[in-house]
Design an enzyme around this catalytic site. Structure first.
Site, short mmCIF file in Angstrom:
data_model
loop_
_atom_site.label_atom_id
_atom_site.label_comp_id
_atom_site.label_asym_id
_atom_site.label_seq_id
_atom_site.Cartn_x
_atom_site.Cartn_y
_atom_site.Cartn_z
N SER A 4 15.12 -58.74 61.26
CA SER A 4 13.79 -59.21 60.88
C SER A 4 13.79 -60.00 59.57
O SER A 4 12.81 -60.63 59.23
CB SER A 4 12.80 -58.04 60.78
OG SER A 4 12.91 -57.40 59.54
N LYS A 51 11.30 -55.94 53.54
CA LYS A 51 10.35 -57.03 53.77
C LYS A 51 10.18 -57.83 52.48
O LYS A 51 10.59 -57.38 51.42
CB LYS A 51 8.97 -56.47 54.17
CG LYS A 51 8.90 -55.76 55.52
CD LYS A 51 8.87 -56.74 56.67
CE LYS A 51 8.96 -56.05 58.02
NZ LYS A 51 10.22 -55.40 58.32
#
Lengths: 430, 138
Positions: free
Chosen positions: B58, B95
């Site tokens: 991701s 993230k």
């Protein structure tokens, strides 16, 4: 009311709350805000609980098998102790505390006495709050900080910080008005340095709490407890008698002992176990620059056994040594002396005694080992130690350890996460 | 091999390696300095620095790939733009911390993954700031 002295230095006792459980929760998000318990070696008893487990009234020290079903039903996470993780987190904690204080005495894996100067306005709360939030951010560990004029009173302050809900983990015994009320709430056996026997004696004299101990007749204390008792009372009154000990006193002996996961009945198993402990003990001596000139090995049956047995054997050495080969030969020979085929042995250990700092031995007059041999053995041990340091104790060992270790410690619920072994660091799902 | 006890476990890469068989001393001897220590170069706060292993893709657009080793410093306060480790509902995730419509959010660096807004999650906490990622090209 006693008058406040003007002070420049304070002592704080800083300790980590639920240290083992906090370490696990800190690096494993699944365990956050969940009840967690940690088991002792061999998964025997509960030795640490997260606050959530504490709230479920799970008792400390209780044998695991007795509560296994209940823990299961309540969804409590059960972990074997992971001492390399706790050791690493402790080292990080102590190094951070060092930066935040003037002097530090590491008192145990999760507590330390530190000294700090009291600022002009005499308020140490901002310092303590900053330290608490720093440690929480850096390590995910919550501290309790007790501040006093000396070690005995810092310990009492720490106790108060834990037990007073409004304290937010910080208590300064110097900055309060009604000190007597607080000291009255500290039972005498909770005062640092009062053991069970002394506590019983004090109770028999009608001394029940820290306030009464502080105000007790000095001569009576000295008659019974000597100078140690006098110092303790002086500290309770606010004088400073016990200094911060920056360097740990040299160890008098090194002991490596473990309970077996399964009782041992064969000599070869006993010898193997003792050999493994001897290898560990030798490496530990070298890391602390110590040599031993007396070695003891011992073995015993379980405390619960009805057919009980206990034996030790001892050998004095002419030359102090830290050489694993020399020590192994002695330990293997001694293991035969303590072995008895009629008993199920549940624990064994080796003790390295008469320890001396090895730098003083180089010039010993009586030295039967030739200088050449000595040099060679030092080089070999140094090489082994540095390789093992590099490869997490997995590089080089002795053949005797390689047989299957059926007796080895049970750690069924070992938390596999590590902060020191690259192969076991936490995974992060992106 | 990497650990918090950084002073003890230095990875030594010699800057200069001279092997002269005999005779004259090396003219470089007096100028040899020390070894490059990657721990020293990469880590300024050893007490609060941790290593984690990345699983998943991701963050691929930021250059962080599956199986990379990342170095996280927990002592740093996260700022928008930093790549961070967060705990969302009991899981670690990596993230980028961003501000969108005046609100903090966590953005994946891969268009197949959704953003996380702070207000949609009850239990969200920043664990540390990613300072390096180490990728093997072999």
């Amino acid at each position: 009311m006693r008058k406040k002295r003007s002070l420049t230095e304070a002592i704080a006792l800083v300790d980590a709350n639920n240290f083992y459980a906090s370490c696990e929760q800190s690096i494993n998000p699944h365990l956050r805000n969940k009840p967690v318990v940690i088991l002792s070696n061999n998964d025997g008893c509960i030795i640490a609980r997260s606050p959530e487990a504490r709230a479920l009234k799970i008792k400390m020290g209780i044998p695991y098998f007795k509560v296994k079903e209940r823990l299961n039903r309540l969804g409590v996470a059960v972990l074997s102790s992971n001492y390399s993780l706790y050791g690493d987190m402790s080292k990080r904690l102590m190094n951070l505390l060092k930066d935040y204080s003037e002097e530090i005495e590491i008192y145990s894996i999760d507590e330390a006495f530190v000294s700090v100067s009291r600022p002009e306005n005499k308020n140490l709360h901002p310092w303590a709050r900053k330290l608490r939030s720093l440690i929480y951010q850096n390590l995910g560990i919550t501290l309790t900080i007790g501040i006093g004029e000396n070690k005995v009173r810092a310990k009492i302050a720490n106790n108060l910080a834990k037990n007073i809900d409004t304290s937010a983990g910080i208590f300064d015994l110097v900055r309060i008005e009604n000190e007597n009320n607080y000291l009255r709430g500290i039972p005498v056996h909770k005062v640092w340095g009062i053991g069970k026997q002394t506590s019983n004696w004090l109770q028999s004299k009608g001394i029940k709490n820290a306030e009464e101990l502080r105000d007790m007749d000095e001569n009576e204390i000295i008659r019974k407890l000597g100078i140690i008792g006098k110092r303790l009372q002086l500290e309770l009154k606010g004088n400073k008698c016990l200094p911060i000990e920056k360097i740990k006193k040299q160890k008098k002996e090194i002991q490596i002992s473990r309970s077996f996961g399964k009782p041992i009945t064969k000599l070869e198993d006993l010898t193997q176990a003792l050999a493994i402990y001897a290898i560990k003990a030798s490496a530990k001596m070298r890391s602390q620059k110590l040599k031993s000139s007396a070695i003891t090995v011992f073995a015993r049956t379980s405390h619960y056994s009805t057919h009980s047995y206990q034996k030790s054997a001892y050998k004095k050495l002419i030359n102090a040594t830290d050489n694993t080969n020399t020590i192994l030969k002695i330990v293997i020979a001694l293991s035969k002396e303590i072995y008895n085929p009629e008993y199920k042995l549940s624990k064994a250990g080796v003790l390295m005694q008469d320890l001396t700092n090895n730098q003083y031995l180089q010039h010993s007059i009586i030295n039967y080992e030739s200088q050449e041999n000595l040099k060679r053995s030092i080089n070999l041990m140094t090489t082994i130690d540095s390789l093992n340091k590099k490869f997490n104790n997995k590089a080089i060992t002795w053949a005797i350890t390689k047989r299957s270790q059926e007796w080895a410690m049970k750690r069924n619920s070992l938390s596999f996460t590590s902060t020191t072994d690259i192969k076991k660091i936490p995974n992060i799902m992106t | 091999m990497l650990s918090s006890d950084l002073s003890l476990k230095k990875v030594k890469i010699p800057l200069l390696s001279d092997s002269i068989s005999a005779g004259f001393p090396s003219p470089a001897d007096d100028h040899t300095e020390e070894n490059i220590d990657l721990n020293e170069y990469l880590i300024s706060n050893p007490c609060s620095t941790f290593f984690l292993r990345v699983k998943g893709d991701s963050m691929i657009n930021s250059g962080i790939k599956d199986n990379d080793l990342i170095i996280v410093d927990k002592s740093l306060t996260a700022k928008p733009g930093n790549i961070i480790i967060a705990m969302i509902d009991g899981e670690f995730t990596i993230k980028r911390l961003c501000i969108k419509n005046n609100e903090l959010c966590l953005k994946a660096e891969n268009y197949n993954y959704p953003d996380f807004s702070f207000k949609n999650h009850i239990d969200i906490q920043i664990w540390g700031v990613v300072i390096y990622s180490i990728h093997s090209y072999l």
